[in-house]
Design an enzyme around this catalytic site. Structure first.
Site, PDB file in Angstrom:
ATOM      1  N   ARG A 199      50.010  53.332 112.024  1.00 56.44           N
ATOM      2  CA  ARG A 199      50.135  52.486 110.953  1.00 56.44           C
ATOM      3  C   ARG A 199      48.906  51.626 110.750  1.00 56.44           C
ATOM      4  O   ARG A 199      48.551  51.214 109.613  1.00 56.44           O
ATOM      5  CB  ARG A 199      51.627  51.788 111.158  1.00 56.44           C
ATOM      6  CG  ARG A 199      52.658  52.625 110.799  1.00 56.44           C
ATOM      7  CD  ARG A 199      54.259  51.861 111.421  1.00 56.44           C
ATOM      8  NE  ARG A 199      55.074  52.588 110.811  1.00 56.44           N
ATOM      9  CZ  ARG A 199      56.539  52.326 111.219  1.00 56.44           C
ATOM     10  NH1 ARG A 199      56.666  51.335 112.237  1.00 56.44           N
ATOM     11  NH2 ARG A 199      57.459  52.777 110.617  1.00 56.44           N
ATOM     12  N   ARG A 248      56.796  55.354 119.401  1.00 59.35           N
ATOM     13  CA  ARG A 248      56.627  54.024 118.665  1.00 59.35           C
ATOM     14  C   ARG A 248      55.323  53.469 119.184  1.00 59.35           C
ATOM     15  O   ARG A 248      54.745  52.773 118.322  1.00 59.35           O
ATOM     16  CB  ARG A 248      57.777  53.145 119.245  1.00 59.35           C
ATOM     17  CG  ARG A 248      59.347  53.211 118.705  1.00 59.35           C
ATOM     18  CD  ARG A 248      59.505  53.329 117.039  1.00 59.35           C
ATOM     19  NE  ARG A 248      59.185  51.965 116.624  1.00 59.35           N
ATOM     20  CZ  ARG A 248      59.716  51.300 115.424  1.00 59.35           C
ATOM     21  NH1 ARG A 248      60.428  52.146 114.893  1.00 59.35           N
ATOM     22  NH2 ARG A 248      59.386  50.153 115.051  1.00 59.35           N
ATOM     23  N   ASN A 308      54.357  52.564 105.275  1.00 54.69           N
ATOM     24  CA  ASN A 308      53.828  52.640 106.575  1.00 54.69           C
ATOM     25  C   ASN A 308      53.655  53.988 107.158  1.00 54.69           C
ATOM     26  O   ASN A 308      53.961  54.330 108.431  1.00 54.69           O
ATOM     27  CB  ASN A 308      54.409  51.552 107.326  1.00 54.69           C
ATOM     28  CG  ASN A 308      56.099  51.864 107.448  1.00 54.69           C
ATOM     29  OD1 ASN A 308      56.520  52.674 106.795  1.00 54.69           O
ATOM     30  ND2 ASN A 308      56.780  50.840 107.818  1.00 54.69           N
ATOM     31  N   THR A 348      56.393  47.824 112.567  1.00 51.89           N
ATOM     32  CA  THR A 348      56.633  48.158 111.144  1.00 51.89           C
ATOM     33  C   THR A 348      55.596  47.768 110.206  1.00 51.89           C
ATOM     34  O   THR A 348      55.425  48.498 108.990  1.00 51.89           O
ATOM     35  CB  THR A 348      58.094  47.581 110.903  1.00 51.89           C
ATOM     36  OG1 THR A 348      59.040  47.757 111.854  1.00 51.89           O
ATOM     37  CG2 THR A 348      58.518  47.844 109.504  1.00 51.89           C
ATOM     38  N   HIS A 356      58.029  57.211 109.974  1.00 50.87           N
ATOM     39  CA  HIS A 356      59.379  56.701 110.501  1.00 50.87           C
ATOM     40  C   HIS A 356      59.368  57.030 112.233  1.00 50.87           C
ATOM     41  O   HIS A 356      59.125  58.493 112.183  1.00 50.87           O
ATOM     42  CB  HIS A 356      60.329  57.054 109.911  1.00 50.87           C
ATOM     43  CG  HIS A 356      61.995  56.816 110.570  1.00 50.87           C
ATOM     44  ND1 HIS A 356      62.626  55.667 110.546  1.00 50.87           N
ATOM     45  CD2 HIS A 356      62.370  57.674 111.218  1.00 50.87           C
ATOM     46  CE1 HIS A 356      63.585  55.764 111.290  1.00 50.87           C
ATOM     47  NE2 HIS A 356      63.613  56.969 111.704  1.00 50.87           N
ATOM     48  N   LYS A 403      56.501  60.132 106.002  1.00 47.09           N
ATOM     49  CA  LYS A 403      57.083  59.494 104.873  1.00 47.09           C
ATOM     50  C   LYS A 403      56.306  60.326 103.740  1.00 47.09           C
ATOM     51  O   LYS A 403      55.473  60.668 103.901  1.00 47.09           O
ATOM     52  CB  LYS A 403      57.313  58.181 104.914  1.00 47.09           C
ATOM     53  CG  LYS A 403      57.878  57.565 105.783  1.00 47.09           C
ATOM     54  CD  LYS A 403      57.918  55.917 105.699  1.00 47.09           C
ATOM     55  CE  LYS A 403      59.033  55.200 106.696  1.00 47.09           C
ATOM     56  NZ  LYS A 403      59.084  53.792 106.350  1.00 47.09           N
TER      57      LYS A 403
HETATM   58  N1  UDP Z   1      60.646  47.597 105.564  1.00 48.30           N
HETATM   59  C1  UDP Z   1      59.991  46.829 104.645  1.00 48.30           C
HETATM   60  N2  UDP Z   1      60.186  45.429 104.694  1.00 48.30           N
HETATM   61  C2  UDP Z   1      60.486  44.673 105.964  1.00 48.30           C
HETATM   62  C3  UDP Z   1      60.834  45.666 106.847  1.00 48.30           C
HETATM   63  C4  UDP Z   1      61.038  47.078 106.783  1.00 48.30           C
HETATM   64  O1  UDP Z   1      59.752  47.393 103.418  1.00 48.30           O
HETATM   65  O2  UDP Z   1      60.163  43.626 106.060  1.00 48.30           O
HETATM   66  C5  UDP Z   1      60.860  49.065 105.358  1.00 48.30           C
HETATM   67  C6  UDP Z   1      59.726  49.700 105.928  1.00 48.30           C
HETATM   68  O3  UDP Z   1      59.206  50.826 105.394  1.00 48.30           O
HETATM   69  C7  UDP Z   1      60.123  50.188 107.253  1.00 48.30           C
HETATM   70  C8  UDP Z   1      61.696  50.393 106.882  1.00 48.30           C
HETATM   71  O4  UDP Z   1      62.018  49.384 105.989  1.00 48.30           O
HETATM   72  O5  UDP Z   1      59.460  51.299 107.786  1.00 48.30           O
HETATM   73  C9  UDP Z   1      62.725  50.358 107.995  1.00 48.30           C
HETATM   74  O6  UDP Z   1      62.326  49.200 108.727  1.00 48.30           O
HETATM   75  P1  UDP Z   1      62.625  49.101 110.193  1.00 48.30           P
HETATM   76  O7  UDP Z   1      62.704  47.487 110.702  1.00 48.30           O
HETATM   77  O8  UDP Z   1      63.699  50.003 110.824  1.00 48.30           O
HETATM   78  O9  UDP Z   1      61.094  49.226 110.716  1.00 48.30           O
HETATM   79  P2  UDP Z   1      60.431  50.765 111.632  1.00 48.30           P
HETATM   80  O10 UDP Z   1      61.618  51.023 112.351  1.00 48.30           O
HETATM   81  O11 UDP Z   1      60.359  51.782 110.441  1.00 48.30           O
HETATM   82  O12 UDP Z   1      59.180  50.424 112.149  1.00 48.30           O
HETATM   83 MG    MG Z   2      63.694  51.212 112.439  1.00 48.79          MG
END
Ligand code: UDP
Ligand code: MG
Length: 200
Positions: A140, A123, A160, A129, A163, A14
């Site tokens: 992360r 992952r 974080n 996340t 992606h 990102k």
């Molecule tokens: N995000 C956030 N707050 C939250 C959940 C998600 O700001 O409570 C943002 C964060 O940058 C995350 C993205 O939204 O990476 C996509 O969310 P997802 O749940 O898909 O998380 P990821 O797959 O990236 O772990």
């Molecule tokens: Mg996601």
């Protein structure tokens, strides 16, 4: 048998990861583990493109909203104060708006990563996340301490770093969105015989 479990997944460093100069370290972690980069590019995506990259269905939006809501609850911060609602769907929509603005704010490194159980392995290396919940040793966990009580409370998405597709459906959609068929390269890593050759 094992070959059947070789998958492709989509990964994007990102804007925060690119601007902190840690693209190389992110890549190193995937390569060290035995995963292979099969496509890669540096691009500055448009908001419309990122709108398509992240899902818009209620289920996904609620899942994202719930991640933020659970931390707010743990910290005793009233959700209404920040989001004007306790509805996780509305909170998810707000977070998606912040995300679209943020991810389209600068260049990102998009890549396709291939290897045994690549979706789950990537992952595992990336971490969950919320960086606050990500163990040291994950990308992360090593590079961020953010969580919704900090980031989302400041009207921005969690910073974080990276992606990674969450499942096979996301991986297929995201790879098809970001790359054309002829962007994918076929080559052999020198250690592939060690991982994939049948010893029987
Ligand atoms: N995000 C956030 N707050 C939250 C959940 C998600 O700001 O409570 C943002 C964060 O940058 C995350 C993205 O939204 O990476 C996509 O969310 P997802 O749940 O898909 O998380 P990821 O797959 O990236 O772990
Ligand atoms: Mg996601």
């Amino acid at each position: 048998m094992a070959q059947k479990l070789v998958e492709r997944t989509f990964v994007m460093v990102k804007p925060d990861g690119v601007q902190r100069g840690i693209v190389g370290d992110c890549l190193r972690r995937f390569e060290n583990a035995g995963l292979k980069i099969v496509a890669m590019k540096l691009v500055h995506p448009t908001p419309a493109f990122i709108e398509k990259h992240y899902p818009s269905d209620d289920g996904w939006l609620r899942m994202v909203g719930e991640k933020s809501a659970s931390t707010f609850r743990d910290l005793g911060i009233p959700l209404k104060q920040k989001f004007g609602t306790e509805d996780t769907l509305e909170i998810g929509k707000q977070i998606k708006k912040w995300l679209v603005k943020y991810i389209s704010s600068g260049p990102v490194v998009a890549m396709a990563i291939e290897g045994y159980r690549a979706i789950e392995n990537v992952r595992r290396i990336t971490g969950p996340t919320k960086p606050f919940e990500a163990a040291p040793g994950t990308i992360r966990g090593d590079y961020s301490l953010d969580d919704p009580g900090l980031g989302n409370a400041l009207s921005r998405p969690l910073l974080n770093i990276i992606h990674a597709s969450g499942n096979k459906g996301e991986a297929d959609n995201e790879l098809a969105l970001w790359f054309r068929k002829d962007d994918f390269m076929t080559y052999k890593r020198l250690d592939e015989d060690m991982w994939y050759k049948d010893w029987s």
